[in-house]
Design a protein around this motif. Sequence first.
Motif, PDB file in Angstrom:
ATOM      1  N   LYS A   1     100.202  26.001  12.672  1.00 16.35           N
ATOM      2  CA  LYS A   1     100.650  24.792  11.615  1.00 16.35           C
ATOM      3  C   LYS A   1     100.157  24.767  10.233  1.00 16.35           C
ATOM      4  O   LYS A   1     100.929  24.396   9.330  1.00 16.35           O
ATOM      5  CB  LYS A   1     100.352  23.577  12.330  1.00 16.35           C
ATOM      6  CG  LYS A   1     100.965  23.176  13.700  1.00 16.35           C
ATOM      7  CD  LYS A   1     102.498  23.212  13.583  1.00 16.35           C
ATOM      8  CE  LYS A   1     103.194  22.829  14.952  1.00 16.35           C
ATOM      9  NZ  LYS A   1     104.582  23.113  15.047  1.00 16.35           N
ATOM     10  N   THR A   2      98.891  25.164  10.058  1.00 16.87           N
ATOM     11  CA  THR A   2      98.315  24.753   8.836  1.00 16.87           C
ATOM     12  C   THR A   2      97.819  26.205   8.026  1.00 16.87           C
ATOM     13  O   THR A   2      97.453  27.256   8.589  1.00 16.87           O
ATOM     14  CB  THR A   2      97.226  23.922   8.829  1.00 16.87           C
ATOM     15  OG1 THR A   2      96.219  24.682   9.473  1.00 16.87           O
ATOM     16  CG2 THR A   2      97.307  22.680   9.506  1.00 16.87           C
ATOM     17  N   GLU A   3      97.762  26.318   6.913  1.00 12.37           N
ATOM     18  CA  GLU A   3      97.606  27.080   5.829  1.00 12.37           C
ATOM     19  C   GLU A   3      95.768  27.611   6.424  1.00 12.37           C
ATOM     20  O   GLU A   3      95.577  28.792   6.584  1.00 12.37           O
ATOM     21  CB  GLU A   3      97.561  27.206   4.671  1.00 12.37           C
ATOM     22  CG  GLU A   3      97.116  28.247   3.548  1.00 12.37           C
ATOM     23  CD  GLU A   3      97.350  28.178   2.154  1.00 12.37           C
ATOM     24  OE1 GLU A   3      96.560  28.774   1.412  1.00 12.37           O
ATOM     25  OE2 GLU A   3      98.131  27.137   1.588  1.00 12.37           O
ATOM     26  N   ASP A   4      95.042  26.575   6.408  1.00  9.04           N
ATOM     27  CA  ASP A   4      93.666  26.861   6.619  1.00  9.04           C
ATOM     28  C   ASP A   4      93.430  27.621   8.221  1.00  9.04           C
ATOM     29  O   ASP A   4      92.784  28.398   8.294  1.00  9.04           O
ATOM     30  CB  ASP A   4      92.893  25.773   6.681  1.00  9.04           C
ATOM     31  CG  ASP A   4      92.559  25.290   5.340  1.00  9.04           C
ATOM     32  OD1 ASP A   4      92.701  26.082   4.332  1.00  9.04           O
ATOM     33  OD2 ASP A   4      91.999  23.984   5.388  1.00  9.04           O
TER      34      ASP A   4
END
Length: 166
Positions: A138-141
């Motif tokens: 879900k997230t770039e991190d």
Amino acid sequence: MTVQQQPQAFLKSNPGQEPVLVEGLFRADPGRVFRAFTEPDEVRCWFVPKSGGLVSAEIDLQVGGRWCFVIEKTAEKQIHFEGEYLAIEAPNRLEFSWRHVQEYADGTREATDTSRVSVTFTEVGKATEVKLRHEAIKTEDARRGVGGGWNGCFGRLADLVVPRNG
């Protein structure tokens, strides 16, 4: 800022990009590399990107079977990865779902959304090309973390599967 290429040796996608793509050429036959992905004693040796190993690895290698790799276990919490096998075509292909989970002593549980990992093992001469695609993170991190983790793990996998006699 200095760009370091060495840590990116196996990571083929840009850090943080969807999907995470990791590739490597390993000096072993596909069956040997496939076993490294599917046998608990093998997985414990390479799955953590830093020194050390997993606390435990459980694998039910069948479609719909579950897997769970514990990376840390204390009295307060357990951190692990888990999922289910979606496709198994030994020794050429493996697909599984993936979640990062923290379970606390009080019974609470925090888990990431489910993502998906597809791995192919292709014979190339006396070696095996492994292509891993980890998608729906879900997230770039999280993608940065997963990419760095797989990159480090592939380095340890290379050390594990290289034949002892050259």
